[in-house]
Write an enzyme that holds these catalytic residues in place. Structure first.
Site, short mmCIF file in Angstrom:
data_model
loop_
_atom_site.label_atom_id
_atom_site.label_comp_id
_atom_site.label_asym_id
_atom_site.label_seq_id
_atom_site.Cartn_x
_atom_site.Cartn_y
_atom_site.Cartn_z
CG ASP A 494 -2.07 -0.87 1.15
OD1 ASP A 494 -2.63 -0.98 0.05
OD2 ASP A 494 -2.46 -1.45 2.18
C1 GLC Z 1 -0.98 2.64 5.53
C2 GLC Z 1 -0.19 1.52 6.15
C3 GLC Z 1 -0.33 0.24 5.38
C4 GLC Z 1 -1.78 -0.02 5.21
C5 GLC Z 1 -2.46 1.16 4.52
C6 GLC Z 1 -3.90 0.86 4.28
O1 GLC Z 1 -0.42 3.00 4.34
O2 GLC Z 1 1.14 1.84 6.27
O3 GLC Z 1 0.28 -0.82 6.05
O4 GLC Z 1 -1.94 -1.18 4.46
O5 GLC Z 1 -2.29 2.28 5.28
O6 GLC Z 1 -4.76 1.89 4.48
C1 GLC Z 2 -1.33 -3.97 5.44
C2 GLC Z 2 -2.57 -4.11 4.62
C3 GLC Z 2 -2.34 -5.02 3.44
C4 GLC Z 2 -1.12 -4.59 2.69
C5 GLC Z 2 0.09 -4.49 3.60
C6 GLC Z 2 1.30 -3.95 2.92
O1 GLC Z 2 -1.08 -5.17 6.11
O2 GLC Z 2 -3.65 -4.58 5.35
O3 GLC Z 2 -3.46 -4.99 2.58
O4 GLC Z 2 -0.90 -5.51 1.67
O5 GLC Z 2 -0.20 -3.64 4.68
O6 GLC Z 2 1.18 -2.61 2.60
#
Ligand code: GLC
Ligand code: GLC
Length: 829
Positions: A494
C-alpha cells in the site's frame, strides 16, 4: 524473557504477570458478537461491525495505553482491587490470565479472597458471558463489595469519538431489577439495544459515569463509589451512560459465591420495538418502554453455573472440531503448537475481522479489505468452507464488471467503500487465488456457477466464473510499456504509490490523485509493478486449471499464452541479474535495482517469481533466493527492502516516509516472509524455509518477549527491521495476512500437505534432521492419516507414496470420497 507459558493440553497461553510488555489480548466470539479482551480485562465489544455497532467504549492511543474495558472492582475492607490488576493496580498476591480458544480466564487473589472471572461469547449468542467465582481462602469470614463496570459506546464508534456537541446530550438508559439497558437513539432510528445484567439481586447500581467516578477529575483507577463501598444509584441522562452493578457479599472461610454477568446485544423488529406495559419496578424517564423479550430470553440461557459450563463445553467442542481438520505431530513442539492451535485460531480471527478491530486497528478506519479478506480465506477455508463461500460471494459482489475492485467494504452494508475507491493493481488476482483455494479444498465446482452480481450491475445475472475471467483480464488489459502490469495507486504494498507524487500534508497516499495523472484516468500509464507480474504468473495457472476442468480448452490456452508472455516480459525487462526488480516508476526508472541508490532489492516479487519458475532455466530462482538471504535476512526475519530509504523519494509515495526499519520501509513484514518460506520450500531448500519460518513464528519469539513485546501466540504484521532502533520489536499484532500466509507456508509448503483440484498433494520440504512426522488431514469427507518417513535425511523428494498399502505414481493422493480413514505412507529420499 518470558511472561507466561503455553499450556498446550488446554490450548491456552498462560500469562503470569499483568505487566506484559504490551497488552496481550484475545478475541471472544466468532459469529456476530465480538469482544477484544486484554490480559487485564481491557478492551471492548461490538456486534458485526466494529465501527457501526460498537457496544462498549474504548479510547485508543490512551495513557495509560490499555485503559477501559469491563472491570470488576472489589472493596475488601477498604482495600480496592481488580482481579485483572488494572485499572486500580493494587498489587495482587496472585495473578494469572489464561487466553484460550474463544475464552479468557483472569484470576486474582488478594488478602485471602480469590476472584476467578471467565469471559466468553457462547456459540450462536450475541453477548459476552462473565462468570465471577469469589472464594474466601482465608481463615476468617469476609464481608466485601463487588462492582461491575461497562461504559456504553453510543453505537457509531467514529461519531462517538468525534461528535461530542451532540453525543453528550443523547445518552439514555432503562433499569429493571438487576439489568441495565442501553437505549440511546432507540426510540427514533435504531431498533437495537444493549444490556448488562447479573443473575442475582443487587444492592445498587450506577448508570452515569461521572456519578460512578465521583468527579470528572477521577479516572477508572479511583472511582469514588467503589472507594466508598456503596453505589450512588445514578440514572444517566445524557453525558456518558455506563452500567455498574453493586453487590455486598459475605463469605465464610472456604465459602464461594458465583455471579454471572451478561453483556448482551439484541435487535427488535420495527413493529415490536416497544412494550405495551410499564412494569412497576422499571426505572425510566421515557414515556415509551423498550420491548425486552429478547434480552429476557438471552439472560435465561446463561443464568446458572450449569448453563455456563454447558456453554463453555459447546465452545470447547466447536474448537476441538475446527482444529481437527489439520493436525500435525512433528519433532518440534513449537511447530506443533503453532499449526495445531494458535496459527489456525488466528486465521479464524483474521477471517472474521479482516483488518478492522485490534489494539492497532481502531475499528473505525477500515472495513473489510478486498485483498485482505481474499488472502485470509487461504488460511481459513478448511475450517468452515461454507463461511468462506459466503464471504467469497460477498467480496466478489463488490467487484466492478471490468474486473476492477473496491479496495474495502463495510461488513454491515456489504457495499464497496467509495472513500477509498479502487485501482489497487493486485486486488483482482487475490480473488482468483481464494476461489481456487476454496475449490481445491471442497471440490465444490458449483461455486463457479453461483450468481454473483457486479457492483455496477447489481441486478444483472453474472457467475463467479465471470468474476474470475474479468479479474484475470483486468491485469492483461492494463499493461505498461514493458508489457508488465500497471502499478496504479498501489499493489500489495500500500505504500508504493507510483502515481501520487504527494507534497502536501494530509493527502492520502492511497487515494490522492495527482493532477498530472488525473487526465490519464487517475494513475500513471508508465509505472509498472513487477510484483503484480509475478503474482499473475503464480496465480494465473489456477485460472487455467479451472478452465481446463470445465472443458474450455481454447480459453485455457488463451489464458496460458498470456501467462507465458508475462513470464517472458518479466525475465526480459525485470530481472536485474541477481533478483527481480520491484517496479518501473512513473518516470520509467527502475525501482529495486542494484543501480538504485537505496532500496536496491525488495522482497515482494521474488517468492512468486521463483514459484512461477520465471527464468529457472537460467538459474534465476536460486540466484534470487540467495540474494534475499544475503541482503534481506537478519536475526528476526527478512526485511522488506534494502538498503532502507533514508530520503523522501516523492516518486515512490508513502514508503520512504517511514523511518528506516519500520513498516514498508525495511521493516520485517512477516506477511511476505511467508512467500519466501514457500519459495525456499518449493525449490527444495527445507533448511532455509524452516530457518525463516522459525525466525518469525510467534512461539519461537516467546523467549525474547521483552524485545518482541507483542503476544507470543499470534503473528503481528511487522517486526522492527535491522535499520530500526527497536530492532526485533513486534507491532500490529493479530489482524494481518501473515496469519493466513504462514499457515499456508507451514502446512502446505514445509509440511507439504496441499489441496489440489484433483486430490491432496503430499510433498514436504523439511529440515533434513527430521526423522519424519505425521499429519492427520480431513479432506472432502475423508480422513487421511499421513506418515512421512525420512530415513535418508533429505529435505525434499518423495521416493515412495502408498495409500492404504497401494503405491501411487507422483505425490497427489486421489480423493477417495468414501468417508473413511485412509493411511498414507510417504518415504522421502
Ligand atoms: C498505511 C499503512 C499500510 C496499510 C495502509 C492501508 O499506508 O502503512 O500498512 O496497508 O495504510 O490503508
Ligand atoms: C497492510 C494491509 C495489506 C497490505 C500491507 C502492505 O497489512 O492490510 O493490505 O498488503 O499492509 O502494505
Amino acid at each position: 524473557m518470558k511472561f507466561g507459558y503455553f499450556d498446550d493440553s488446554r490450548k491456552e497461553y498462560v500469562i503470569n504477570t499483568p505487566k506484559t510488555p504490551y497488552p496481550w489480548i484475545n478475541y471472544l466470539g466468532n459469529q456476530g458478537f465480538f469482544s477484544l479482551i486484554s490480559n487485564t480485562a481491557g478492551g471492548y465489544s461490538f456486534y458485526m461491525d466494529a465501527r457501526l455497532r460498537r457496544i462498549t467504549r474504548y479510547r485508543y492511543n490512551n495513557v495509560p495505553l490499555d485503559m477501559g474495558g469491563r472491570y470488576f472492582y472489589i472493596n475488601d475492607n477498604g482495600t480496592v482491587w481488580n482481579p485483572g490488576w488494572s485499572p486500580v493496580k493494587t498489587e495482587l498476591d496472585e495473578y494469572e490470565c489464561r487466553h484460550g480458544m474463544g475464552y479468557t480466564i483472569i484470576k486474582g487473589k488478594k488478602d485471602g479472597l480469590k476472584a476467578e472471572v471467565t469471559f466468553f461469547v457462547p456459540q450462536n449468542y450475541d453477548g459476552e458471558v462473565q462468570q465471577v467465582v469469589l472464594t474466601n481462602e482465608g481463615s476468617s469470614a469476609k464481608e466485601f463489595s463487588i462492582f461491575s463496570m461497562a461504559e456504553w459506546c453510543l453505537w457509531d464508534a467514529q461519531d462517538d469519538c468525534t461528535n461530542f456537541q451532540r453525543n453528550f446530550s443523547t445518552g439514555r438508559v432503562e433499569i429493571e431489577g438487576s439489568t441495565i439497558y442501553h437505549v440511546t437513539e432507540y426510540r427514533d432510528r435504531r431498533n437495537h439495544y444493549a444490556f448488562y445484567t447479573v443473575n442475582d439481586e443487587i444492592d445498587g447500581y450506577d448508570t452515569d459515569r461521572d456519578a460512578f467516578l465521583g468527579s470528572i477529575y477521577n479516572g477508572w483507577d479511583n472511582p469514588e463509589t467503589v472507594k466508598a463501598g456503596k453505589a450512588s444509584n445514578s440514572f444517566a441522562d445524557g453525558w456518558s451512560p455506563i452500567a455498574s452493578h453493586y453487590k455486598k457479599i459475605t463469605l465464610a472461610p472456604g465459602e464461594s459465591k458465583t455471579l454471572i454477568y451478561i453483556l448482551g446485544y439484541a435487535e427488535n423488529p420495527q413493529d415490536k420495538k416497544f412494550a405495551s406495559e410499564k412494569p412497576a419496578n422499571l426505572l425510566t424517564r421515557e414515556a415509551w418502554v423498550l420491548n425486552k423479550e429478547k434480552a429476557y430470553a438471552m439472560i435465561d440461557r446463561y443464568n446458572t453455573p450449569e448453563k455456563v459450563a454447558a456453554g463453555l463445553e459447546e465452545l470447547r467442542t466447536t474448537w476441538e472440531n475446527l482444529l481437527s481438520i489439520y493436525k500435525v505431530d512433528t519433532p518440534d513442539d513449537k511447530v506443533n503448537r503453532m499449526v495445531n492451535i494458535w496459527n489456525q485460531y488466528q486465521c479464524m480471527v483474521t477471517f472474521n475481522l479482516s483488518r478492522s478491530a485490534s489494539y492497532f486497528e481502531s475499528g473505525i478506519g477500515r472495513g473489510m479489505g478486498f485483498r485482505d479478506s481474499n488472502q485470509d480465506i487461504l488460511g481459513f477455508v478448511h475450517q468452515i468452507p461454507e463461511r468462506a463461500r459466503e464471504r467469497l460471494i460477498d467480496i466478489a459482489s463488490t467487484q466492478l464488471s471490468d474486473g476492477g475492485c473496491y479496495h474495502q467494504y463495510q461488513p454491515l452494508t456489504k457495499k464497496g467503500n467509495a472513500d477509498i475507491g479502487g485501482d489497487f493493481s493486485d486486488d483482482p488476482l487475490w480473488m482468483i487465488m481464494s476461489v481456487a483455494a476454496y475449490i481445491k479444498e471442497t471440490g465444490d465446482w458449483g461455486i463457479l456457477d453461483a450468481n454473483v452480481p457486479f457492483d455496477d450491475d447489481p441486478e444483472g445475472k453474472h457467475t463467479m466464473l465471470e468474476h474470475l475471467n474479468v479479474s484475470f483480464y483486468h491485469i492483461v488489459n492494463n499493461l505498461g510499456p514493458h508489457g508488465l502490469p500497471l502499478a496504479m495507486r498501489a499493489d500489495w504494498n500500500d505504500c508504493i504509490n507510483l502515481s501520487c507524487f504527494s507534497d502536501t500534508p494530509g493527502e492520502s497516499f492511497q487515494t490522492y490523485t495527482n493532477p498530472k495523472f488525473k487526465a490519464e484516468g487517475g494513475y500513471s500509464k508508465i509505472a509498472e509493478s513487477v510484483f503484480v507480474a509475478a503474482l499473475f504468473t503464480y496465480t494465473g495457472p489456477a485460472y487455467v486449471g479451472i478452465l481446463e476442468h470445465l472443458g474450455k480448452a481454447d480459453e485455457a490456452a488463451k489464458a496460458q499464452a498470456e501467462i507465458d508472455k508475462m513470464k517472458k516480459n518479466t525475465m526480459e525487462s525485470a530481472f536485474d541479474g541477481e533478483w527481480f526488480l520491484r517496479a518501473y516508476d512513473a518516470n520509467g526508472e527502475k525501482m529495486g535495482s542494484h543501480e538504485c541508490e537505496e532500496g536496491k532489492i525488495f522482497i515482494e516479487p521474488q517468492g512468486f517469481a521463483v514459484m512461477s519458475e520465471i527464468g529457472k532455466e537460467e538459474g534465476a530462482d536460486i540466484k534470487t533466493l540467495n540474494s534475499i538471504d544475503k541482503y534481506l535476512n537478519c536475526e528476526y526475519g527478512l526485511v522488506l527492502n534494502n538498503p532502507a530509504f533514508t530520503k523522501y523519494y516523492i516518486q515512490y509515495g508513502e514508503i520512504s516516509t517511514y523511518p528506516g526499519g519500520y513498516k514498508e520501509n525495511a521493516g520485517i513484514f512477516t506477511h511476505n516472509n511467508a512467500w519466501i518460506i514457500c519459495a525456499e520450500a518449493y525449490v527444495g531448500r527445507g533448511e532455509k524455509a524452516f530457518e525463516y519460518y522459525s525466525k518469525i513464528a510467534p512461539a519461537f519469539t516467546e523467549e525474547t518477549s521483552d524485545i518482541h513485546k507483542t503476544e507470543p501466540y499470534v503473528y503481528g504484521q511487522m517486526i522492527g527491521g535491522k535499520d530500526a532502533k527497536n530492532f526485533g520489536q513486534g507491532k500490529n499484532s493479530w489482524l494481518t495476512g501473515t496469519a493466513a500466509w504462514n499457515m499456508v507456508a507451514i502446512s502446505q509448503y514445509i509440511l507439504g500437505v496441499k489441496p489440489e483440484f484433483d486430490g491432496l498433494r503430499v510433498d514436504p520440504s523439511i529440515p533434513s534432521a527430521w526423522d519424519g512426522f505425521k499429519v492427520e488431514r480431513k479432506f472432502r469427507g475423508d480422513v487421511y492419516e499421513i506418515e512421512i518417513k525420512n530415513p535418508d535425511h533429505v529435505c525434499k523428494g518423495v521416493k515412495k507414496l502408498t495409500v492404504d498399502g497401494n503405491e501411487i505414481e507422483g505425490c497427489i493422493v486421489p480423493v477417495a470420497g468414501d468417508g473413511k480413514t485412509h493411511k498414507v505412507e510417504v518415504v522421502l529420499g
